[in-house]
Design a protein around this motif. Structure first.
Motif, PDB file in Angstrom:
ATOM      1  N   HIS A 134       2.519  12.790  11.085  1.00 47.74           N
ATOM      2  CA  HIS A 134       1.539  11.557  11.403  1.00 47.74           C
ATOM      3  C   HIS A 134       0.566  11.072  10.401  1.00 47.74           C
ATOM      4  CE1 HIS A 134      -0.843  14.025  14.076  1.00 47.74           C
ATOM      5  NE2 HIS A 134      -1.843  13.442  13.387  1.00 47.74           N
ATOM      6  N   LEU A 135       0.106  12.006   9.276  1.00 49.39           N
ATOM      7  CA  LEU A 135      -0.737  11.432   8.237  1.00 49.39           C
ATOM      8  C   LEU A 135      -0.190  11.781   7.018  1.00 49.39           C
ATOM      9  CD1 LEU A 135      -4.132  12.928   9.542  1.00 49.39           C
ATOM     10  CD2 LEU A 135      -3.325  10.626   9.900  1.00 49.39           C
ATOM     11  N   PRO A 136       1.069  11.020   6.720  1.00 48.54           N
ATOM     12  CA  PRO A 136       1.705  11.450   5.217  1.00 48.54           C
ATOM     13  C   PRO A 136       1.348  10.160   4.585  1.00 48.54           C
ATOM     14  CG  PRO A 136       3.322  10.509   6.828  1.00 48.54           C
ATOM     15  CD  PRO A 136       2.168  10.670   7.529  1.00 48.54           C
ATOM     16  N   VAL A 137       1.659   9.984   3.239  1.00 49.41           N
ATOM     17  CA  VAL A 137       1.657   9.065   2.198  1.00 49.41           C
ATOM     18  C   VAL A 137       0.182   8.433   2.271  1.00 49.41           C
ATOM     19  CG1 VAL A 137       2.772   6.992   1.480  1.00 49.41           C
ATOM     20  CG2 VAL A 137       4.289   8.712   2.690  1.00 49.41           C
ATOM     21  N   ASN A 138      -0.030   7.487   3.272  1.00 41.87           N
ATOM     22  CA  ASN A 138      -1.256   6.673   3.263  1.00 41.87           C
ATOM     23  C   ASN A 138      -1.766   6.838   4.458  1.00 41.87           C
ATOM     24  OD1 ASN A 138      -3.306   4.924   2.606  1.00 41.87           O
ATOM     25  ND2 ASN A 138      -2.283   3.132   3.028  1.00 41.87           N
ATOM     26  N   PRO A 139      -2.630   7.952   4.659  1.00 40.96           N
ATOM     27  CA  PRO A 139      -3.107   8.507   5.967  1.00 40.96           C
ATOM     28  C   PRO A 139      -3.563   7.534   6.890  1.00 40.96           C
ATOM     29  CG  PRO A 139      -3.644   9.976   4.374  1.00 40.96           C
ATOM     30  CD  PRO A 139      -3.240   8.875   3.478  1.00 40.96           C
ATOM     31  N   PRO A 140      -4.323   6.312   6.295  1.00 45.51           N
ATOM     32  CA  PRO A 140      -4.845   5.163   7.411  1.00 45.51           C
ATOM     33  C   PRO A 140      -3.918   4.405   8.023  1.00 45.51           C
ATOM     34  CG  PRO A 140      -6.161   5.241   5.173  1.00 45.51           C
ATOM     35  CD  PRO A 140      -5.019   6.150   5.070  1.00 45.51           C
ATOM     36  N   SER A 141      -2.791   4.433   7.527  1.00 44.33           N
ATOM     37  CA  SER A 141      -1.655   3.537   7.874  1.00 44.33           C
ATOM     38  C   SER A 141      -1.230   3.835   9.467  1.00 44.33           C
ATOM     39  CB  SER A 141      -0.522   3.671   7.057  1.00 44.33           C
ATOM     40  OG  SER A 141       0.151   4.930   6.955  1.00 44.33           O
ATOM     41  N   TRP A 142      -1.707   4.987   9.926  1.00 43.31           N
ATOM     42  CA  TRP A 142      -1.304   5.667  11.178  1.00 43.31           C
ATOM     43  C   TRP A 142      -1.791   4.581  12.072  1.00 43.31           C
ATOM     44  CZ3 TRP A 142      -4.297   6.324  15.219  1.00 43.31           C
ATOM     45  CH2 TRP A 142      -5.564   6.479  15.233  1.00 43.31           C
ATOM     46  N   SER A 143      -3.044   4.121  11.892  1.00 38.36           N
ATOM     47  CA  SER A 143      -3.386   3.042  13.031  1.00 38.36           C
ATOM     48  C   SER A 143      -2.742   1.813  13.051  1.00 38.36           C
ATOM     49  CB  SER A 143      -5.091   2.933  12.546  1.00 38.36           C
ATOM     50  OG  SER A 143      -5.139   2.028  11.398  1.00 38.36           O
ATOM     51  N   LEU A 144      -2.136   1.561  11.823  1.00 38.77           N
ATOM     52  CA  LEU A 144      -1.335   0.320  11.821  1.00 38.77           C
ATOM     53  C   LEU A 144       0.093   0.343  12.730  1.00 38.77           C
ATOM     54  CD1 LEU A 144      -2.197  -2.380  10.597  1.00 38.77           C
ATOM     55  CD2 LEU A 144      -3.470  -0.532   9.452  1.00 38.77           C
ATOM     56  N   ALA A 145       0.378   1.443  12.314  1.00 42.47           N
ATOM     57  CA  ALA A 145       1.559   2.016  13.450  1.00 42.47           C
ATOM     58  C   ALA A 145       1.283   1.915  14.858  1.00 42.47           C
ATOM     59  CB  ALA A 145       2.071   3.394  13.052  1.00 42.47           C
ATOM     60  N   ALA A 157       0.910  -1.296   0.069  1.00 41.82           N
ATOM     61  CA  ALA A 157      -0.148   0.188   0.048  1.00 41.82           C
ATOM     62  C   ALA A 157       0.914   1.193  -0.079  1.00 41.82           C
ATOM     63  CB  ALA A 157      -0.708  -0.028   1.232  1.00 41.82           C
ATOM     64  N   TRP A 158       2.023   1.484   0.698  1.00 39.82           N
ATOM     65  CA  TRP A 158       2.746   2.327   0.785  1.00 39.82           C
ATOM     66  C   TRP A 158       3.568   2.704  -0.428  1.00 39.82           C
ATOM     67  CZ3 TRP A 158       8.107   3.331  -0.230  1.00 39.82           C
ATOM     68  CH2 TRP A 158       8.608   4.361   0.213  1.00 39.82           C
ATOM     69  N   ILE A 159       3.993   1.776  -1.340  1.00 40.52           N
ATOM     70  CA  ILE A 159       4.427   1.824  -2.711  1.00 40.52           C
ATOM     71  C   ILE A 159       3.492   2.225  -3.671  1.00 40.52           C
ATOM     72  CG2 ILE A 159       5.376   0.382  -4.699  1.00 40.52           C
ATOM     73  CD1 ILE A 159       6.746  -1.480  -2.426  1.00 40.52           C
ATOM     74  N   LEU A 160       1.940   1.713  -3.421  1.00 40.43           N
ATOM     75  CA  LEU A 160       1.046   2.106  -4.425  1.00 40.43           C
ATOM     76  C   LEU A 160       0.766   3.597  -4.140  1.00 40.43           C
ATOM     77  CD1 LEU A 160      -1.427  -0.773  -4.138  1.00 40.43           C
ATOM     78  CD2 LEU A 160      -0.119   0.050  -5.917  1.00 40.43           C
ATOM     79  N   ALA A 161       0.620   4.192  -2.709  1.00 45.23           N
ATOM     80  CA  ALA A 161       0.344   5.506  -2.608  1.00 45.23           C
ATOM     81  C   ALA A 161       1.747   6.471  -3.240  1.00 45.23           C
ATOM     82  CB  ALA A 161       0.399   5.578  -1.199  1.00 45.23           C
ATOM     83  N   MET A 162       2.780   6.022  -3.018  1.00 44.83           N
ATOM     84  CA  MET A 162       4.036   6.866  -3.576  1.00 44.83           C
ATOM     85  C   MET A 162       4.033   6.964  -5.144  1.00 44.83           C
ATOM     86  SD  MET A 162       5.606   7.846  -0.933  1.00 44.83           S
ATOM     87  CE  MET A 162       7.418   8.198  -1.702  1.00 44.83           C
ATOM     88  N   VAL A 163       3.439   5.734  -5.816  1.00 40.98           N
ATOM     89  CA  VAL A 163       3.668   5.791  -7.260  1.00 40.98           C
ATOM     90  C   VAL A 163       2.448   6.554  -7.611  1.00 40.98           C
ATOM     91  CG1 VAL A 163       3.360   4.379  -9.247  1.00 40.98           C
ATOM     92  CG2 VAL A 163       4.923   3.748  -7.123  1.00 40.98           C
ATOM     93  N   LEU A 164       1.221   6.402  -7.110  1.00 39.08           N
ATOM     94  CA  LEU A 164      -0.043   6.856  -7.750  1.00 39.08           C
ATOM     95  C   LEU A 164      -0.521   8.157  -7.330  1.00 39.08           C
ATOM     96  CD1 LEU A 164      -2.275   3.526  -7.274  1.00 39.08           C
ATOM     97  CD2 LEU A 164      -0.733   4.154  -9.367  1.00 39.08           C
ATOM     98  N   TYR A 165      -0.164   8.793  -6.515  1.00 35.09           N
ATOM     99  CA  TYR A 165      -0.599   9.994  -5.984  1.00 35.09           C
ATOM    100  C   TYR A 165       0.355  10.659  -5.133  1.00 35.09           C
ATOM    101  CZ  TYR A 165      -2.394   9.144  -1.421  1.00 35.09           C
ATOM    102  OH  TYR A 165      -2.310   8.700   0.073  1.00 35.09           O
ATOM    103  N   VAL A 166       1.310  10.330  -4.476  1.00 36.99           N
ATOM    104  CA  VAL A 166       1.864  11.277  -3.369  1.00 36.99           C
ATOM    105  C   VAL A 166       3.180  11.821  -4.110  1.00 36.99           C
ATOM    106  CG1 VAL A 166       3.423  11.242  -1.480  1.00 36.99           C
ATOM    107  CG2 VAL A 166       1.402   9.731  -1.178  1.00 36.99           C
ATOM    108  N   GLY A 167       4.022  10.897  -4.979  1.00 36.00           N
ATOM    109  CA  GLY A 167       4.972  11.612  -5.585  1.00 36.00           C
ATOM    110  C   GLY A 167       5.890  12.129  -4.670  1.00 36.00           C
TER     111      GLY A 167
END
Length: 393
Positions: free
Chosen positions: A152-163, A117-127
């Protein structure tokens, strides 16, 4: 360190013996089924946000009302997940399981989806929009340890809860052994204490944590630092997770009074109404906590006793199984499709139709992620080759 029950005796209420563990089933399909509605609530919340990268609806009355109505529904889903995590891990814990084996299973379950998901976010819209600090912080689950909103909400914002969940998993073996030592008749006091501690967190935050000069829009003028401390920071959220562990123990030892799934569900709905009439920090988490606990326990008891629930059918269990993947990719789908559609905003009917399409697309992507990444990697790597070979001998 072992999760063995033998190392943590529990004294019974009457005769000093260990109360019988009332688990009759290992898996809890209704709780699996409930995971998808919780994940979908987070999707609905994120689809309503006014952020330019995902916003679809023009600023008319209907859109504004929608944004208000679902403004805290994501927090309900997250609180349920945190309680559920502690409950399920405790329910499934077995004698002789080591901490390293537990951590291995959690790592194999969580990290592949997280990294994809991190890779997809970086490639598809974060850049290049995210700094190197933000990107690497998100990748290595460090984003929740800074009070700055943009960190604490960069790249893929929902990922904070996984952290935050990663901290739960690291702490679980020790917390579990501690809870195992609590006498059965005293569990209720620990449960009440955990609830009181969560309820006190917003007050402690506002009294002791410096607010800083900034405020959050559409959040009662709440400081983003207060939001981070009371809602994002893993240490206070350990209370939600620990409460799930305590309640699981109470259910397993017959120390829980079940009100059933219907009344628990009504309590969840009522709590969402209440959240709009209390200060923002209380509405984010405190009002949802007890209803989330009641619903989790009610679903587990229903499964354990073989009673019917709406969430135990094949379709809901399947949705629950892909819910983690759904949670990890939904924001990416929202942001990427918004990017493809261009800058124009849409009328409420057209916007809702697009959001429905985004939900379907998210479901398809999450199915592919589950089938192609999560399930095969979990099956292959959850147990070491040495243990697998030993089991076959």
């Amino acid at each position: 360190m072992s999760l063995s029950e033998q190392s943590a005796p529990v004294v019974g209420p009457d005769d000093g013996t260990v109360p019988a563990d009332r688990r009759r089933v290992g898996r809890l399909p209704s709780l699996t089924g409930l995971r998808f509605p919780a994940a979908f609530l987070v999707f609905v919340f994120h689809a309503s946000l006014p952020f330019p990268e995902i916003r679809l609806l023009a600023d008319d009355g209907a859109a504004h009302k929608y944004n208000q109505v679902v403004g805290q529904i994501g927090a309900l889903g997250v609180t349920f997940f945190f309680v559920l995590s502690g409950f399920v891990l405790t329910w499934s814990a077995r004698d002789g399981d080591s901490a390293t084996s537990f951590w291995r299973r959690r790592f194999v379950k969580i990290m592949p989806n997280y990294v994809v998901a991190w890779i997809l976010a970086m490639v598809l819209y974060v850049g290049a929009k995210a700094t190197l600090f933000q990107s690497l912080g998100s990748l290595f689950m460090l984003q929740v340890w800074t009070p700055y909103f943009t960190s604490h909400l960069p790249v893929n914002p929902p990922s904070w809860s996984l952290a935050v969940e990663a901290v739960f998993y690291l702490a679980f073996p020790l917390i579990y052994l501690g809870v195992r030592r609590i006498p059965a008749q005293r569990l209720k006091f620990w449960i009440i204490g955990a609830i009181v501690a969560v309820a006190a967190t917003p007050l402690i935050t506002t009294l002791l944590v410096p607010a800083g000069p900034e405020v959050m829009a559409h959040a009662d003028g709440t400081s983003p630092i207060h939001y981070w401390f009371a809602y994002i920071l893993p240490i206070p959220r350990l209370l939600d997770f620990g409460l799930g562990i305590l309640v699981a123990r109470a259910v397993m030892l017959g120390r829980w009074r079940d009100i059933g799934m219907l009344w628990s569900g009504l309590l969840v709905a009522a709590s969402y109404v209440v959240c709009f009439f209390v200060p923002y920090l209380y509405g984010l988490r405190v009002v949802f906590l007890v209803p989330a606990v009641m619903l989790t326990a009610a679903a587990a008891i229903a499964d354990n006793e073989g009673r019917f629930t709406l969430f135990r059918n094949r379709a809901m269990v399947w949705l629950g199984e892909i819910s983690f993947a759904f949670y990890m990719v939904h924001y990416i789908v929202l942001a990427f499709t918004r990017k493809l559609l261009g800058p124009d905003l849409f009328s409420t009917p057209a916007g809702f139709a697009i959001i429905a399409g985004q939900a379907v697309l998210t479901l398809l992507v999450s199915w592919a992620l589950y089938a192609g990444v999560e399930r095969p990697i979990t099956r292959r790597w959850s147990v070491s080759r040495r243990k697998t070979a030993a089991a076959r001998m």
